[in-house]
Scaffold this motif. Structure first.
Motif, PDB file in Angstrom:
ATOM      1  N   LEU A 114       0.836  -1.200   0.000  1.00  0.00           N
ATOM      2  CA  LEU A 114       0.000   0.000   0.000  1.00  0.00           C
ATOM      3  C   LEU A 114       0.868   1.247   0.000  1.00  0.00           C
ATOM      4  CD1 LEU A 114      -2.553  -0.990   2.823  1.00  0.00           C
ATOM      5  CD2 LEU A 114      -2.755  -1.432   0.381  1.00  0.00           C
ATOM      6  N   VAL A 115       0.371   2.281  -0.658  1.00  0.00           N
ATOM      7  CA  VAL A 115       1.055   3.574  -0.646  1.00  0.00           C
ATOM      8  C   VAL A 115       0.028   4.634  -0.262  1.00  0.00           C
ATOM      9  CG1 VAL A 115       0.689   3.821  -3.159  1.00  0.00           C
ATOM     10  CG2 VAL A 115       2.408   5.241  -2.007  1.00  0.00           C
ATOM     11  N   GLU A 116       0.472   5.608   0.549  1.00  0.00           N
ATOM     12  CA  GLU A 116      -0.470   6.633   0.997  1.00  0.00           C
ATOM     13  C   GLU A 116       0.239   7.958   1.236  1.00  0.00           C
ATOM     14  OE1 GLU A 116      -4.184   6.787   3.965  1.00  0.00           O
ATOM     15  OE2 GLU A 116      -2.350   6.106   4.907  1.00  0.00           O
ATOM     16  N   HIS A 117      -0.393   9.029   0.773  1.00  0.00           N
ATOM     17  CA  HIS A 117       0.095  10.383   1.046  1.00  0.00           C
ATOM     18  C   HIS A 117      -0.432  10.777   2.416  1.00  0.00           C
ATOM     19  CE1 HIS A 117       0.087  14.885   0.638  1.00  0.00           C
ATOM     20  NE2 HIS A 117       1.331  14.564   0.366  1.00  0.00           N
ATOM     21  N   ARG A 118       0.412  10.663   3.456  1.00  0.00           N
ATOM     22  CA  ARG A 118      -0.077  10.762   4.835  1.00  0.00           C
ATOM     23  C   ARG A 118      -0.567  12.158   5.202  1.00  0.00           C
ATOM     24  NH1 ARG A 118      -2.598   7.105   7.478  1.00  0.00           N
ATOM     25  NH2 ARG A 118      -2.387   8.154   9.468  1.00  0.00           N
ATOM     26  N   ALA A 119       0.100  13.205   4.696  1.00  0.00           N
ATOM     27  CA  ALA A 119      -0.308  14.562   5.093  1.00  0.00           C
ATOM     28  C   ALA A 119      -1.760  14.824   4.707  1.00  0.00           C
ATOM     29  CB  ALA A 119       0.625  15.594   4.477  1.00  0.00           C
ATOM     30  N   SER A 120      -2.218  14.273   3.567  1.00  0.00           N
ATOM     31  CA  SER A 120      -3.621  14.447   3.147  1.00  0.00           C
ATOM     32  C   SER A 120      -4.563  13.812   4.161  1.00  0.00           C
ATOM     33  CB  SER A 120      -3.889  13.775   1.802  1.00  0.00           C
ATOM     34  OG  SER A 120      -3.057  14.281   0.806  1.00  0.00           O
ATOM     35  N   VAL A 121      -4.149  12.669   4.716  1.00  0.00           N
ATOM     36  CA  VAL A 121      -5.007  11.937   5.651  1.00  0.00           C
ATOM     37  C   VAL A 121      -5.020  12.638   7.011  1.00  0.00           C
ATOM     38  CG1 VAL A 121      -5.290   9.740   6.870  1.00  0.00           C
ATOM     39  CG2 VAL A 121      -4.454   9.757   4.522  1.00  0.00           C
ATOM     40  N   GLU A 122      -3.839  13.094   7.454  1.00  0.00           N
ATOM     41  CA  GLU A 122      -3.713  13.554   8.833  1.00  0.00           C
ATOM     42  C   GLU A 122      -4.108  15.014   9.015  1.00  0.00           C
ATOM     43  OE1 GLU A 122      -0.019  12.323  10.615  1.00  0.00           O
ATOM     44  OE2 GLU A 122      -0.299  10.235  10.038  1.00  0.00           O
ATOM     45  N   GLY A 123      -3.999  15.815   7.962  1.00  0.00           N
ATOM     46  CA  GLY A 123      -4.425  17.209   8.050  1.00  0.00           C
ATOM     47  C   GLY A 123      -3.518  18.047   8.930  1.00  0.00           C
ATOM     48  N   ALA A 124      -4.094  19.157   9.454  1.00  0.00           N
ATOM     49  CA  ALA A 124      -3.304  20.125  10.226  1.00  0.00           C
ATOM     50  C   ALA A 124      -2.677  19.458  11.445  1.00  0.00           C
ATOM     51  CB  ALA A 124      -4.198  21.284  10.664  1.00  0.00           C
ATOM     52  N   GLY A 125      -1.459  19.829  11.752  1.00  0.00           N
ATOM     53  CA  GLY A 125      -0.793  19.310  12.943  1.00  0.00           C
ATOM     54  C   GLY A 125      -0.042  18.015  12.706  1.00  0.00           C
ATOM     55  N   THR A 126      -0.069  17.495  11.490  1.00  0.00           N
ATOM     56  CA  THR A 126       0.632  16.245  11.218  1.00  0.00           C
ATOM     57  C   THR A 126       2.149  16.445  11.258  1.00  0.00           C
ATOM     58  OG1 THR A 126       1.010  14.499   9.599  1.00  0.00           O
ATOM     59  CG2 THR A 126       0.525  16.672   8.704  1.00  0.00           C
ATOM     60  N   PRO A 127       2.867  15.451  11.795  1.00  0.00           N
ATOM     61  CA  PRO A 127       4.331  15.514  11.694  1.00  0.00           C
ATOM     62  C   PRO A 127       4.823  15.074  10.313  1.00  0.00           C
ATOM     63  CG  PRO A 127       3.697  13.555  12.926  1.00  0.00           C
ATOM     64  CD  PRO A 127       2.407  14.287  12.582  1.00  0.00           C
ATOM     65  N   ALA A 128       3.901  14.601   9.442  1.00  0.00           N
ATOM     66  CA  ALA A 128       4.310  14.104   8.121  1.00  0.00           C
ATOM     67  C   ALA A 128       4.589  15.276   7.192  1.00  0.00           C
ATOM     68  CB  ALA A 128       3.210  13.222   7.528  1.00  0.00           C
ATOM     69  N   PRO A 129       5.811  15.372   6.654  1.00  0.00           N
ATOM     70  CA  PRO A 129       6.064  16.425   5.681  1.00  0.00           C
ATOM     71  C   PRO A 129       5.183  16.215   4.432  1.00  0.00           C
ATOM     72  CG  PRO A 129       8.021  15.028   5.990  1.00  0.00           C
ATOM     73  CD  PRO A 129       6.965  14.519   6.911  1.00  0.00           C
ATOM     74  N   PRO A 130       4.873  17.313   3.708  1.00  0.00           N
ATOM     75  CA  PRO A 130       3.923  17.198   2.589  1.00  0.00           C
ATOM     76  C   PRO A 130       4.422  16.339   1.428  1.00  0.00           C
ATOM     77  CG  PRO A 130       4.829  19.429   2.745  1.00  0.00           C
ATOM     78  CD  PRO A 130       5.269  18.698   3.964  1.00  0.00           C
ATOM     79  N   ASP A 131       5.733  16.090   1.374  1.00  0.00           N
ATOM     80  CA  ASP A 131       6.274  15.291   0.265  1.00  0.00           C
ATOM     81  C   ASP A 131       6.411  13.815   0.634  1.00  0.00           C
ATOM     82  OD1 ASP A 131       8.308  15.393   2.099  1.00  0.00           O
ATOM     83  OD2 ASP A 131       9.761  16.384   0.788  1.00  0.00           O
ATOM     84  N   LEU A 132       5.788  13.409   1.754  1.00  0.00           N
ATOM     85  CA  LEU A 132       5.996  12.046   2.260  1.00  0.00           C
ATOM     86  C   LEU A 132       4.950  11.060   1.753  1.00  0.00           C
ATOM     87  CD1 LEU A 132       7.068  10.912   5.768  1.00  0.00           C
ATOM     88  CD2 LEU A 132       4.874  10.078   4.918  1.00  0.00           C
ATOM     89  N   LEU A 133       5.424   9.918   1.279  1.00  0.00           N
ATOM     90  CA  LEU A 133       4.547   8.782   0.962  1.00  0.00           C
ATOM     91  C   LEU A 133       4.861   7.656   1.932  1.00  0.00           C
ATOM     92  CD1 LEU A 133       4.721   8.585  -2.946  1.00  0.00           C
ATOM     93  CD2 LEU A 133       2.845   9.506  -1.554  1.00  0.00           C
ATOM     94  N   ARG A 134       3.815   7.148   2.582  1.00  0.00           N
ATOM     95  CA  ARG A 134       3.998   6.016   3.488  1.00  0.00           C
ATOM     96  C   ARG A 134       3.806   4.728   2.702  1.00  0.00           C
ATOM     97  NH1 ARG A 134       0.002   4.707   8.531  1.00  0.00           N
ATOM     98  NH2 ARG A 134      -1.194   3.645   6.925  1.00  0.00           N
ATOM     99  N   LEU A 135       4.739   3.801   2.875  1.00  0.00           N
ATOM    100  CA  LEU A 135       4.692   2.535   2.142  1.00  0.00           C
ATOM    101  C   LEU A 135       4.524   1.372   3.114  1.00  0.00           C
ATOM    102  CD1 LEU A 135       7.731   3.064  -0.286  1.00  0.00           C
ATOM    103  CD2 LEU A 135       5.343   3.695  -0.670  1.00  0.00           C
ATOM    104  N   SER A 136       3.502   0.543   2.879  1.00  0.00           N
ATOM    105  CA  SER A 136       3.373  -0.723   3.591  1.00  0.00           C
ATOM    106  C   SER A 136       3.758  -1.810   2.601  1.00  0.00           C
ATOM    107  CB  SER A 136       1.933  -0.933   4.083  1.00  0.00           C
ATOM    108  OG  SER A 136       1.778  -2.260   4.570  1.00  0.00           O
ATOM    109  N   VAL A 137       4.865  -2.487   2.894  1.00  0.00           N
ATOM    110  CA  VAL A 137       5.403  -3.462   1.944  1.00  0.00           C
ATOM    111  C   VAL A 137       4.738  -4.814   2.171  1.00  0.00           C
ATOM    112  CG1 VAL A 137       7.492  -4.594   1.128  1.00  0.00           C
ATOM    113  CG2 VAL A 137       7.581  -2.207   1.889  1.00  0.00           C
TER     114      VAL A 137
END
Ligand SMILES: *Cc1c(COP(=O)(O)O)cnc(C)c1O
Length: 386
Positions: free
Chosen positions: A342-365
């Motif tokens: 799975l791949v996910e753009h975390r900042a879109s999911v977490e919204g304001a206050g997220t520690p995820a930088p906007p260029d981050l993709l989370r990968l579940s291998v």
């Protein structure tokens, strides 16, 4: 089964359980919501009503307890039901520490709901032991909650060091070990009092149920309080889900080993890639938590990593979202720990206050061929406009 077995053998045979009545090697699915009372008014079966307890839980709880090396395990209707039960077992006014980087929904619940019940929630950098020491209030702090590796930056917390600090202040330590699984880290061995898993993820491993579990070091009054919370608040797992979970647990070691190997390869492949700003993975010596992870995890560094995508004129966020849009083999979806990657753009999911930088993709291998996974990410990165 013999005692002192390797975890792979415990998982493969789900502790070797056999149905005494039929000699079946896989359990039946117990659906009954209620149990007969004996004529003399006793409940000799030990079971009364399935909101409190259910034979469908026995095998999965026994396997997870054995894998974690705990005294008891308890299934819940979700990872969130398991995690929130621990905080609900505290008293109004109690002070708790939780990580700044942690599973987003639990962080939200702590800040927006737990505080309404007058829990004093303080978020700290759990990788910084001085910060943890400074935040502890001896006598008032009742619980320290950590997650390692932690979503979505895969920050590593030194469980043994934080356990010592927590215990020194009279607090319990609970560890969300969802990403590590009991195969890579056994938090109780490092001093944790409670271990929590979203069993939805690796323990079940097939993205076909929602479940949670707690494991305790000791069958103490706090654990009895947690049992009451499950029975009375009713965050109880369904029988079919418990059966599916036992089925999934049998291949835990194979899935986790494959995910770890592939995640390590993917991390190394993209670490110095011209279209990638950074790779966050505790298996890389360049990552801040690597030294602690090397001590605390065995057999691999987990199947979760994040990549920060290099942007051109439009910036890294646009390039990351476009990369996720371009994958053909990876699935664009939330969650983790399944057989499919799975791949996910975390900042879109977490919204304001997220520690995820906007260029981050989370990968579940997942457990696909690693070469196919790398090739798909390569083409997706190249196809993103810059
Ligand atoms: C998914 C997840 C949870 C919550 O589990 P649910 O089963 O979705 O309620 C908690 N912690 C971590 C690290 C998770 O990945």
């Amino acid at each position: 089964m013999p005692t002192d077995l390797h975890p792979d053998s415990i998982a493969a045979q789900a502790l070797g359980w056999v149905d005494e009545t039929t000699r079946a090697v896989t359990p039946p699915i117990h659906l009954s919501s209620t149990y007969l009372r004996d004529p003399d008014n006793q409940y000799r079966s030990g079971r009364i009503y399935a909101r409190a307890d259910n034979p469908a839980f026995d095998q999965a709880e026994a396997v997870i307890r054995a894998l974690e090396g705990g005294a008891q395990a308890m299934l819940f209707a979700s990872g969130m039901a398991a995690a929130t039960a621990v905080f609900q077992a505290l008293a109004p006014g109690d002070h708790v520490l939780a990580p700044k980087v942690m599973y987003w929904s639990l962080r939200n619940w702590l800040l927006n709901f737990a505080t309404h019940w007058r829990l004093q929630v303080e978020l700290v950098d759990m990788a910084d032991l001085d910060a943890v020491r400074a935040a502890l209030r001896p006598g008032a702090t009742k619980l320290v909650w950590v997650e390692t590796p932690a979503n979505p930056l895969w920050t590593i917390t030194d469980i043994a060091a934080v356990a010592q600090l927590a215990h020194g202040a009279g607090a319990k330590l609970a560890v969300d070990s969802t990403v590590a699984t009991p195969l890579l880290t056994r938090p109780i061995e490092h001093g944790a009092d409670l271990v929590m898993h979203a069993a939805t993820k690796y323990l079940n491993g097939h993205s076909d149920l929602i479940a949670g579990v707690l494991v305790t070091r000791a069958d103490d009054p706090f654990w009895q309080r947690l049992r009451s919370i499950r029975a009375q608040l009713g965050g109880t797992l369904g029988s079919f889900e418990a059966w599916l979970l036992t089925r999934g647990l049998r291949t835990l070691h194979l899935r986790v080993q494959r995910a770890c190997e592939s995640a390590q390869r993917i991390a190394e492949h993209f670490e110095h890639h011209p279209l990638v700003e950074a790779v966050l993975y505790p298996g890389l010596p360049a990552c801040a938590g690597h030294a602690v992870a090397k001590r605390q995890m065995r057999g691999g560094f987990g199947g979760m990593l994040s990549i920060r995508v290099k942007g051109g004129d439009q910036g890294g966020e646009a390039a990351a979202i476009a990369t996720a849009a371009n994958v053909k083999l990876w699935n664009r979806a939330t969650s983790l720990g399944g057989t499919e990657s799975l791949v996910e753009h975390r900042a879109s999911v977490e919204g304001a206050g997220t520690p995820a930088p906007p260029d981050l993709l989370r990968l579940s291998v997942g457990i696909e061929d690693c070469g196919d996974l790398i090739a798909d990410l390569e083409q997706a990165l190249r196809a993103a406009p810059r």
